[in-house]
Design an enzyme around this catalytic site. Sequence first.
Site, mmCIF file in Angstrom:
data_model
loop_
_atom_site.group_PDB
_atom_site.id
_atom_site.type_symbol
_atom_site.label_atom_id
_atom_site.label_comp_id
_atom_site.label_asym_id
_atom_site.label_seq_id
_atom_site.Cartn_x
_atom_site.Cartn_y
_atom_site.Cartn_z
ATOM 1 N N ASP A 50 9.602 61.920 -33.558
ATOM 2 C CA ASP A 50 10.910 61.392 -33.913
ATOM 3 C C ASP A 50 10.765 60.390 -35.062
ATOM 4 O O ASP A 50 9.897 60.555 -35.911
ATOM 5 C CB ASP A 50 11.556 60.755 -32.672
ATOM 6 C CG ASP A 50 13.066 60.901 -32.654
ATOM 7 O OD1 ASP A 50 13.721 60.282 -33.516
ATOM 8 O OD2 ASP A 50 13.603 61.624 -31.796
ATOM 9 N N HIS A 86 16.687 55.999 -33.767
ATOM 10 C CA HIS A 86 16.829 57.237 -32.989
ATOM 11 C C HIS A 86 15.655 57.449 -32.048
ATOM 12 O O HIS A 86 15.818 57.752 -30.851
ATOM 13 C CB HIS A 86 16.968 58.413 -33.957
ATOM 14 C CG HIS A 86 17.278 59.736 -33.338
ATOM 15 N ND1 HIS A 86 16.302 60.580 -32.851
ATOM 16 C CD2 HIS A 86 18.459 60.380 -33.147
ATOM 17 C CE1 HIS A 86 16.865 61.680 -32.383
ATOM 18 N NE2 HIS A 86 18.176 61.595 -32.552
ATOM 19 N N ASN A 177 23.668 70.122 -32.510
ATOM 20 C CA ASN A 177 25.045 69.628 -32.396
ATOM 21 C C ASN A 177 26.014 70.329 -33.334
ATOM 22 O O ASN A 177 26.977 69.731 -33.805
ATOM 23 C CB ASN A 177 25.086 68.117 -32.701
ATOM 24 C CG ASN A 177 24.298 67.307 -31.709
ATOM 25 O OD1 ASN A 177 23.881 67.814 -30.673
ATOM 26 N ND2 ASN A 177 24.075 66.041 -32.021
ATOM 27 N N SER A 244 20.413 65.326 -28.849
ATOM 28 C CA SER A 244 19.218 64.490 -28.969
ATOM 29 C C SER A 244 19.036 63.607 -27.754
ATOM 30 O O SER A 244 17.909 63.223 -27.413
ATOM 31 C CB SER A 244 19.317 63.592 -30.207
ATOM 32 O OG SER A 244 19.040 64.289 -31.383
#
Length: 321
Positions: A50, A86, A177, A244
């Site tokens: 990530d 994130h 998404n 996520s």
Amino acid sequence: MERKMKLIPYKTEQTVSDVYEIPAGVKIIQALEAWEKGRKGNGVLIAVLDTGCDKEHPDLKGRIHQKSRNFSNEGEENDITDILGHGTHVAGTIAAIENGRGVVGVAPEADLLILKVFDDNGLATNENLIRAIDYAILQKARVISMSLGSPFDDPNLHEAVKRATQAEIAVVCAAGNEGDNRGNTVEKSFPAAYPESICVGAINQNKHMAIFSNTNDQVDLVAPGVEILSTWNGGNYQIISGTSMAAPHVSGAIALLINQYEHEFNRRLTEGEIYAQLVKRTVSLGLQKDEEGNGLLLLSERIYNNEAKAFVENRELINTH
């Protein structure tokens, strides 16, 4: 042509500085029932590919593996600083510790191998991702968690995912998404859409399908992904929505299942066995297969007996839109 990987778009809902609660998503998948049996992810190494991680966050200190590395095109090898937040949010959902404050992750005793693959603009090359996957294999991670994606199929990335699963690592990926709130349309994001990956879609806290969640024939299961509270940079907390946020619930849950079944079987589980035990812990929400896969992840033992039918028939769990 060099392939680029992007963070899956997500929606930031609210920043919170002072909190003490078990997040709703952790409760929805019934992680607390697993904790009561002493399963908290102890000894399980989860690689998080990530944006890095705030390793000084009070809810994550002590969970970050010393061999965490930076595979992005910026910074030193050991610099896993998370500028975007994130990765810190994902890490907290997986393994935020129980410390009497903040939040608690699904597997609060698991270890996190933080592999930073994104630069500070949220971009990564597929080469970065492949190198990080191979490093996770080398470090003997049991789970690889990836809340990222690209619309482009890359055979080299696919081969890296295959290498991981052949090394008996569960590869958990956010579905993406790009969904249009219709179960009969197809939206695919890679590496989630590879058959070897565990593709995780998102539901909201009323157990209805998240309107943004990708739908396709590779979705394996769903988990909470709307208004998810977790750790954020600077010792803060953030409420975010996106697939996520769903994927790390499953990554943490696998650590709990590894604890349980490796104790019962007295041996190391294969990736196929991990997947089978994960699927056993799902309940259909009455959605289309391309929306929910095998259904909602539930860690309670109740789904093994006749209570499962009554649980599904509870109208709160049925998507009626």
